[in-house]
Design a protein around this motif. Structure first.
Motif, PDB file in Angstrom:
ATOM      1  N   GLN A 114     -10.470   1.530 -13.520  1.00 26.51           N
ATOM      2  CA  GLN A 114     -11.624   1.458 -12.620  1.00 26.51           C
ATOM      3  C   GLN A 114     -11.233   1.362 -11.151  1.00 26.51           C
ATOM      4  OE1 GLN A 114     -14.059  -1.807 -13.908  1.00 26.51           O
ATOM      5  NE2 GLN A 114     -14.289  -1.006 -15.966  1.00 26.51           N
ATOM      6  N   ALA A 115      -9.956   1.278 -10.859  1.00 30.02           N
ATOM      7  CA  ALA A 115      -9.514   1.117  -9.468  1.00 30.02           C
ATOM      8  C   ALA A 115      -9.807   2.383  -8.673  1.00 30.02           C
ATOM      9  CB  ALA A 115      -8.021   0.814  -9.427  1.00 30.02           C
ATOM     10  N   PRO A 116     -10.370   2.228  -7.471  1.00 26.87           N
ATOM     11  CA  PRO A 116     -10.639   3.409  -6.650  1.00 26.87           C
ATOM     12  C   PRO A 116      -9.338   3.998  -6.108  1.00 26.87           C
ATOM     13  CG  PRO A 116     -11.132   1.423  -5.413  1.00 26.87           C
ATOM     14  CD  PRO A 116     -10.778   1.000  -6.813  1.00 26.87           C
ATOM     15  N   ASP A 117      -9.411   5.243  -5.695  1.00 25.50           N
ATOM     16  CA  ASP A 117      -8.240   5.887  -5.100  1.00 25.50           C
ATOM     17  C   ASP A 117      -7.912   5.220  -3.772  1.00 25.50           C
ATOM     18  OD1 ASP A 117      -7.979   7.702  -7.179  1.00 25.50           O
ATOM     19  OD2 ASP A 117      -9.302   9.170  -6.211  1.00 25.50           O
ATOM     20  N   LEU A 118      -6.655   5.244  -3.428  1.00 24.02           N
ATOM     21  CA  LEU A 118      -6.191   4.677  -2.163  1.00 24.02           C
ATOM     22  C   LEU A 118      -6.600   5.610  -1.025  1.00 24.02           C
ATOM     23  CD1 LEU A 118      -4.451   2.239  -1.260  1.00 24.02           C
ATOM     24  CD2 LEU A 118      -2.494   3.765  -1.294  1.00 24.02           C
ATOM     25  N   THR A 119      -7.306   5.057  -0.037  1.00 21.68           N
ATOM     26  CA  THR A 119      -7.735   5.853   1.122  1.00 21.68           C
ATOM     27  C   THR A 119      -7.299   5.151   2.401  1.00 21.68           C
ATOM     28  OG1 THR A 119      -9.869   4.739   1.348  1.00 21.68           O
ATOM     29  CG2 THR A 119      -9.788   6.668  -0.119  1.00 21.68           C
ATOM     30  N   PHE A 120      -7.256   5.918   3.480  1.00 20.95           N
ATOM     31  CA  PHE A 120      -6.893   5.342   4.771  1.00 20.95           C
ATOM     32  C   PHE A 120      -7.898   4.266   5.177  1.00 20.95           C
ATOM     33  CE2 PHE A 120      -7.274   5.270   9.415  1.00 20.95           C
ATOM     34  CZ  PHE A 120      -5.979   4.875   9.742  1.00 20.95           C
TER      35      PHE A 120
ATOM     36  N   LEU B 224       3.157   5.878  -2.893  1.00 22.15           N
ATOM     37  CA  LEU B 224       4.315   6.686  -3.273  1.00 22.15           C
ATOM     38  C   LEU B 224       4.600   6.664  -4.772  1.00 22.15           C
ATOM     39  CD1 LEU B 224       6.753   5.781  -0.357  1.00 22.15           C
ATOM     40  CD2 LEU B 224       5.370   7.857  -0.620  1.00 22.15           C
ATOM     41  N   VAL B 225       4.366   5.507  -5.415  1.00 20.75           N
ATOM     42  CA  VAL B 225       4.686   5.345  -6.842  1.00 20.75           C
ATOM     43  C   VAL B 225       3.526   4.617  -7.534  1.00 20.75           C
ATOM     44  CG1 VAL B 225       6.465   4.593  -8.462  1.00 20.75           C
ATOM     45  CG2 VAL B 225       7.075   4.998  -6.082  1.00 20.75           C
TER      46      VAL B 225
ATOM     47  N   ALA C 126       0.834  -1.204   0.000  1.00 24.70           N
ATOM     48  CA  ALA C 126       0.000   0.000   0.000  1.00 24.70           C
ATOM     49  C   ALA C 126       0.869   1.255   0.000  1.00 24.70           C
ATOM     50  CB  ALA C 126      -0.931  -0.001   1.208  1.00 24.70           C
ATOM     51  N   LEU C 127       1.957   1.220   0.754  1.00 26.41           N
ATOM     52  CA  LEU C 127       2.874   2.357   0.783  1.00 26.41           C
ATOM     53  C   LEU C 127       3.511   2.565  -0.591  1.00 26.41           C
ATOM     54  CD1 LEU C 127       4.301   4.506   2.528  1.00 26.41           C
ATOM     55  CD2 LEU C 127       6.055   2.790   2.995  1.00 26.41           C
TER      56      LEU C 127
END
Length: 96
Positions: A54-60, A30-31, A25-26
């Motif tokens: 179609q991938a959602p944005d990375l969220t906490f 970052l990249v 995930a990190l």
């Protein structure tokens, strides 16, 4: 063979997978294009562009939910593995 404690195997597997999941995930955070390129290399000529589009944005919350899901799934997997390992150990001891 030595007996194992299934709960210890489950906890160890879950902890290992959680660490790898968080590192992944990190890396994606970052990249993001690097993660896409790396997966395309592994997928051997499959067109994964529609998946990434179609991938959602990375969220906490997404990372937290994913972490919890993999922790539970792999804990159960490790417990089952440990239990089966001990059953095979019992069968092997009886055959000796």
């Amino acid at each position: 063979m030595n007996k194992v404690k299934p709960l210890n195997v489950g906890a160890t597997l879950a902890a290992t997978v959680v660490i790898l999941y968080l590192l992944c995930a990190l890396f994606v955070m970052l990249v993001p294009n690097g993660a896409e390129s790396a997966l395309n290399l592994v997928a051997h000529s499959l067109n994964l562009d529609p998946v990434f589009d179609q991938a959602p944005d990375l969220t906490f919350v997404g990372v937290l939910g994913g972490t919890l899901a993999v922790a539970v799934y792999f804990f159960v997997t490790g417990v089952v593995f440990g239990w089966i390992y001990n059953r095979f150990d019992r069968v092997g001891a009886a055959a000796r």
